[in-house]
Scaffold this active site. Structure first.
Site, PDB file in Angstrom:
ATOM      1  N   CYS A  85      33.951 -59.742  11.529  1.00 25.23           N
ATOM      2  CA  CYS A  85      35.528 -59.972  11.717  1.00 25.23           C
ATOM      3  C   CYS A  85      35.050 -60.480  13.495  1.00 25.23           C
ATOM      4  O   CYS A  85      33.991 -60.346  13.947  1.00 25.23           O
ATOM      5  CB  CYS A  85      36.168 -58.784  12.124  1.00 25.23           C
ATOM      6  SG  CYS A  85      37.871 -59.230  12.869  1.00 25.23           S
ATOM      7  N   HIS A 127      41.342 -59.328   4.279  1.00 26.60           N
ATOM      8  CA  HIS A 127      40.278 -59.283   5.868  1.00 26.60           C
ATOM      9  C   HIS A 127      41.876 -59.025   6.690  1.00 26.60           C
ATOM     10  O   HIS A 127      42.545 -59.196   7.564  1.00 26.60           O
ATOM     11  CB  HIS A 127      39.535 -59.502   5.744  1.00 26.60           C
ATOM     12  CG  HIS A 127      38.928 -59.174   7.413  1.00 26.60           C
ATOM     13  ND1 HIS A 127      38.226 -58.708   7.601  1.00 26.60           N
ATOM     14  CD2 HIS A 127      38.916 -60.087   8.311  1.00 26.60           C
ATOM     15  CE1 HIS A 127      38.438 -58.706   9.002  1.00 26.60           C
ATOM     16  NE2 HIS A 127      38.638 -59.728   9.332  1.00 26.60           N
ATOM     17  N   GLU A 128      42.402 -60.728   6.338  1.00 33.62           N
ATOM     18  CA  GLU A 128      42.727 -61.642   6.626  1.00 33.62           C
ATOM     19  C   GLU A 128      44.121 -61.332   6.660  1.00 33.62           C
ATOM     20  O   GLU A 128      45.179 -61.071   7.894  1.00 33.62           O
ATOM     21  CB  GLU A 128      43.169 -63.500   6.647  1.00 33.62           C
ATOM     22  CG  GLU A 128      41.600 -63.341   6.824  1.00 33.62           C
ATOM     23  CD  GLU A 128      40.424 -63.398   8.304  1.00 33.62           C
ATOM     24  OE1 GLU A 128      41.231 -63.650   8.924  1.00 33.62           O
ATOM     25  OE2 GLU A 128      39.836 -63.332   8.309  1.00 33.62           O
ATOM     26  N   HIS A 131      44.647 -58.388   9.071  1.00 32.66           N
ATOM     27  CA  HIS A 131      45.522 -59.003  10.169  1.00 32.66           C
ATOM     28  C   HIS A 131      46.671 -59.082  10.399  1.00 32.66           C
ATOM     29  O   HIS A 131      47.721 -58.434  11.220  1.00 32.66           O
ATOM     30  CB  HIS A 131      44.331 -60.335  10.543  1.00 32.66           C
ATOM     31  CG  HIS A 131      43.444 -60.082  11.355  1.00 32.66           C
ATOM     32  ND1 HIS A 131      43.139 -59.596  12.178  1.00 32.66           N
ATOM     33  CD2 HIS A 131      41.982 -60.523  11.085  1.00 32.66           C
ATOM     34  CE1 HIS A 131      41.564 -59.219  12.290  1.00 32.66           C
ATOM     35  NE2 HIS A 131      40.780 -59.194  11.515  1.00 32.66           N
TER      36      HIS A 131
END
Length: 164
Positions: A85, A127-128, A131
């Protein structure tokens, strides 16, 4: 916007849930700056929360900037992948990700788009989007591994080598 910086873990702002983007056009400059930051840092994706902006905006190497993205479908099978990351530079760990996802979002013109992604692109968007929900890829790791990473980050900070 050129003074934006990528927040580093464990900055508490990375735990914020991102707000829905409701007005098109206001965010184009931010998306451009985020793309520049992502590329300069050698990344493949970046969410707005990672630059301290708690809105549902994601940029990547795999598709144009996306507003309000969400996973609308996924292949049930998961694959073990190595992940890092930009908010935790230099650290890579293995996590499980869906091999294929269907993503729905609004583009820069606020038109709804749907697209299927596989491989690294699917991994990037999972993954994003985590977030955007205030989650971090380390949340998938055993607590002992998170503790080890936290200790290494503290040691790097004391040596002045974290975030440089």
């Amino acid at each position: 916007m050129t003074d934006l910086k990528i927040l580093l873990w464990p900055d508490p702002r990375l735990k914020q849930r991102s707000n829905v983007v409701r007005m098109p056009g206001l965010w184009d400059k931010l998306a451009g700056t985020m793309t520049e930051l992502m590329l300069a840092a050698g990344g493949v994706g970046l969410s707005a929360i990672q630059v301290g902006c708690p809105y549902r905006l994601v940029v990547s190497k795999f598709a144009p900037a996306m507003y309000n993205p969400f996973i609308s479908g996924f292949d049930i099978s998961k694959k073990r992948v190595t992940e890092g990351c930009l908010s935790l530079p230099g650290f890579y760990e293995e996590v499980y990700r869906h091999e294929s996802i269907q993503l729905t979002c609004q583009d820069l013109d606020f038109k709804i788009r749907e697209q299927t992604f596989t491989g690294l692109a699917a991994q990037c968007f999972q993954h994003e989007l985590e977030h955007l929900e205030g989650h971090f890829f380390t949340d998938h790791l055993p607590s002992a591994v998170r503790s080890r990473i936290r200790g290494e980050v503290q040691k790097l900070k004391r040596a002045g080598k974290y975030g440089k």
